[in-house]
Design an enzyme around this catalytic site. Structure first.
Site, short mmCIF file in Angstrom:
data_model
loop_
_atom_site.label_atom_id
_atom_site.label_comp_id
_atom_site.label_asym_id
_atom_site.label_seq_id
_atom_site.Cartn_x
_atom_site.Cartn_y
_atom_site.Cartn_z
N ARG A 65 27.17 91.30 37.13
CA ARG A 65 26.30 90.21 37.60
C ARG A 65 25.40 89.75 36.46
O ARG A 65 25.07 88.58 36.32
CB ARG A 65 25.46 90.68 38.80
CG ARG A 65 24.37 89.70 39.19
CD ARG A 65 23.88 89.87 40.62
NE ARG A 65 23.69 91.24 41.06
CZ ARG A 65 22.65 92.01 40.72
NH1 ARG A 65 21.69 91.54 39.96
NH2 ARG A 65 22.58 93.25 41.17
N TYR A 117 24.82 63.30 43.33
CA TYR A 117 25.73 64.04 44.21
C TYR A 117 24.98 64.48 45.49
O TYR A 117 23.90 65.05 45.41
CB TYR A 117 26.30 65.24 43.45
CG TYR A 117 27.08 66.18 44.31
CD1 TYR A 117 28.16 65.73 45.05
CD2 TYR A 117 26.73 67.52 44.41
CE1 TYR A 117 28.88 66.58 45.87
CE2 TYR A 117 27.43 68.38 45.23
CZ TYR A 117 28.50 67.91 45.96
OH TYR A 117 29.20 68.76 46.76
N ASP A 189 22.67 66.05 34.55
CA ASP A 189 23.94 66.53 35.10
C ASP A 189 25.03 65.74 34.38
O ASP A 189 25.20 64.55 34.60
CB ASP A 189 23.97 66.30 36.62
CG ASP A 189 25.25 66.84 37.26
OD1 ASP A 189 26.29 66.88 36.58
OD2 ASP A 189 25.22 67.22 38.45
N LYS A 214 34.90 70.52 37.75
CA LYS A 214 35.49 69.20 37.55
C LYS A 214 36.25 69.16 36.22
O LYS A 214 37.20 69.87 36.04
CB LYS A 214 34.41 68.13 37.65
CG LYS A 214 33.41 68.36 38.78
CD LYS A 214 34.06 68.34 40.15
CE LYS A 214 32.98 68.39 41.22
NZ LYS A 214 33.31 68.95 42.46
N1 PLP Z 1 27.19 67.64 40.19
C1 PLP Z 1 28.08 66.67 40.43
C2 PLP Z 1 27.97 65.37 39.68
C3 PLP Z 1 29.10 66.86 41.37
O1 PLP Z 1 29.99 65.87 41.60
C4 PLP Z 1 29.19 68.10 42.05
C5 PLP Z 1 30.26 68.35 43.05
O2 PLP Z 1 31.01 67.48 43.43
C6 PLP Z 1 28.24 69.08 41.77
C7 PLP Z 1 27.26 68.83 40.84
C8 PLP Z 1 28.30 70.42 42.46
O3 PLP Z 1 29.31 71.19 41.88
P1 PLP Z 1 30.16 72.33 42.64
O4 PLP Z 1 30.99 71.65 43.66
O5 PLP Z 1 30.92 72.96 41.54
O6 PLP Z 1 29.16 73.25 43.25
#
Ligand code: PLP
Length: 404
Positions: A65, A117, A189, A214
């Site tokens: 962890r 998101y 992000d 992604k």
């Molecule tokens: N940030 C963006 C731009 C996203 O599109 C997503 C998920 O679709 C996330 C964060 C969250 O990521 P995760 O699905 O890997 O938890």
């Protein structure tokens, strides 16, 4: 036999200094190869715990962890390609964001992109607002609005750029300058463009976060998330949060993500080429009203995109003229899959209203442009003409159709 591990402290410090071309870096990662047996592929250290040689002695790895050799290689690699000093890997993008928000405390105020998101919106409003965190949801592509939202207690600006799903581009340098004036941080992000097309830390951002699920992993086969930064001051608190929260990335998922990153350059280029072709063709279709793609020269922030990014990525959103086309298109596509994610080799189509942005209140969603006519395409690496033919066939099911 040399029994020393390549990074005994698991410090996350990059092995290479300087930034050779990303195309090479993504393939070779941080360590180039595993030093004991010469394995080209980083071994999966599928062990939850590690033997201590003696009292107060450690190989550098005690418990997975906290630190794991496979994850440590991934953390060094993401730091390297995102031009940061430190990388931390989490079990998902939300695990990363949820961990980094713990740098803040009740009473702190954060300015956040209004069309980010939906899962991030849900986390902030349902789980952090009740604890006394304050958030302002702002169109961060407009610096004047960001400036107007600043309060004495504003500790961070959190942006997605391009934004999800409206493809608005925020000025990274401009946002950094505004929040730095009062000693706060800019968090970006960077999921949509990946480090291959954009490195926010080079533009003044303090922290970068990713859904590694992604483009970084790239094959729709694993979840992962990252925090990347260059602050000696932040590294210890962030490691402590990672260790205490326990959302650390598992060894096998770390390995899958490392394997995905090796082809990041090839995939990003191909996704972008395909997206440019599809965006242009979608624009001329009689059933499509508007296409949102940062690669269009008449995109409102095209010049800004060109100045702060090296590419436009593979994401396209579009309004159909008639909302009744939406269910028909979603049911009729066959090569493009109706599924909620992005950034993989397979092309996916998403209906943000009920999927990625379902958690956002209606008024806010509509104000941001996420209506019942909006569809989002994550363009993969298939033959672009096959993808276009699939969309054309789906539109034909809606009525008169037309060619793309
Ligand atoms: N940030 C963006 C731009 C996203 O599109 C997503 C998920 O679709 C996330 C964060 C969250 O990521 P995760 O699905 O890997 O938890």
């Amino acid at each position: 036999m040399n029994t020393k591990l390549i990074d005994p402290g698991g410090s996350g410090k990059p092995h290479c200094t300087g930034h050779p071309v990303l195309d090479t870096l993504v393939v070779r990662g941080s360590s180039l190869f595993e030093p004991y047996n010469g394995a080209i592929s980083t071994p999966i250290y599928q062990s939850s715990t590690f033997r201590h040689p003696g009292l107060f002695e450690s190989t550098g790895f005690d418990y997975s962890r906290v630190c794991n050799p496979t994850r440590a290689e991934l953390e060094r690699t993401i730091a390297l390609i995102e031009h940061g000093k430190y990388g931390l890997a989490f079990s998902s993008g939300m695990g990363a964001i949820s961990s980094l928000i713990k740098l803040y405390k009740p009473g702190d105020h954060l300015i956040v992109s209004e069309d980010l998101y939906g899962g991030t919106y849900r986390l902030f409003t349902e789980y952090y607002e009740p604890y006394g965190f304050a958030f302002s949801w702002v169109d961060t592509s407009n610096l004047a609005l960001v400036e107007a939202a600043l309060r004495p207690e504003t500790k961070a600006v959190f942006i997605e750029t391009p934004s999800n799903p409206m493809m608005k581009v925020s000025d990274i340098k401009g946002c950094a300058a505004l929040i730095h004036r009062q000693g706060g941080r800019l968090i970006v992000d960077n999921t949509f463009l990946s480090p291959y097309f954009q490195n926010p830390l080079d533009l003044g951002a303090d922290i970068v976060t990713h859904s590694g699920t992604k483009y970084l992993s790239g094959h729709n086969d694993t979840l992962s998330g990252f925090i990347v930064h260059s602050s000696d001051e932040l590294e210890e608190p962030l490691r402590n949060i990672q260790k205490s929260e326990g959302a650390s990335l598992a060894p096998f998922d770390a390995w899958l993500t490392l394997r995905g990153i090796k082809t990041l350059a090839l995939r990003m280029k191909r996704c972008e080429q395909n997206a440019i072709r599809i965006a242009r063709r979608l624009r001329s279709h009689e059933r499509v009203e508007k296409v949102f793609f940062t690669g269009f020269e008449d995109h409102p922030q095209y010049a800004l995109s060109c100045s702060q990014s090296r590419g436009f990525g593979g994401m396209i959103s579009f309004y159909v003229k008639d909302p009744q086309d939406v269910p028909v298109v979603l049911k009729s596509v066959s090569l493009i899959l109706f599924a909620e994610s992005l950034g993989g080799v397979e092309s996916l189509i998403t209906y943000p209203l009920v999927q990625t942005h379902g958690a956002i209140p209606e008024a806010m969603r509509l104000a941001a442009g996420v209506t019942d006519r909006l569809l989002r395409l994550s363009v993969g690496i298939e033959d672009p003409e096959d993808l276009i033919a699939d969309l054309e066939a789906a539109f034909r099911q809606c009525g008169t159709g037309g060619t793309l």
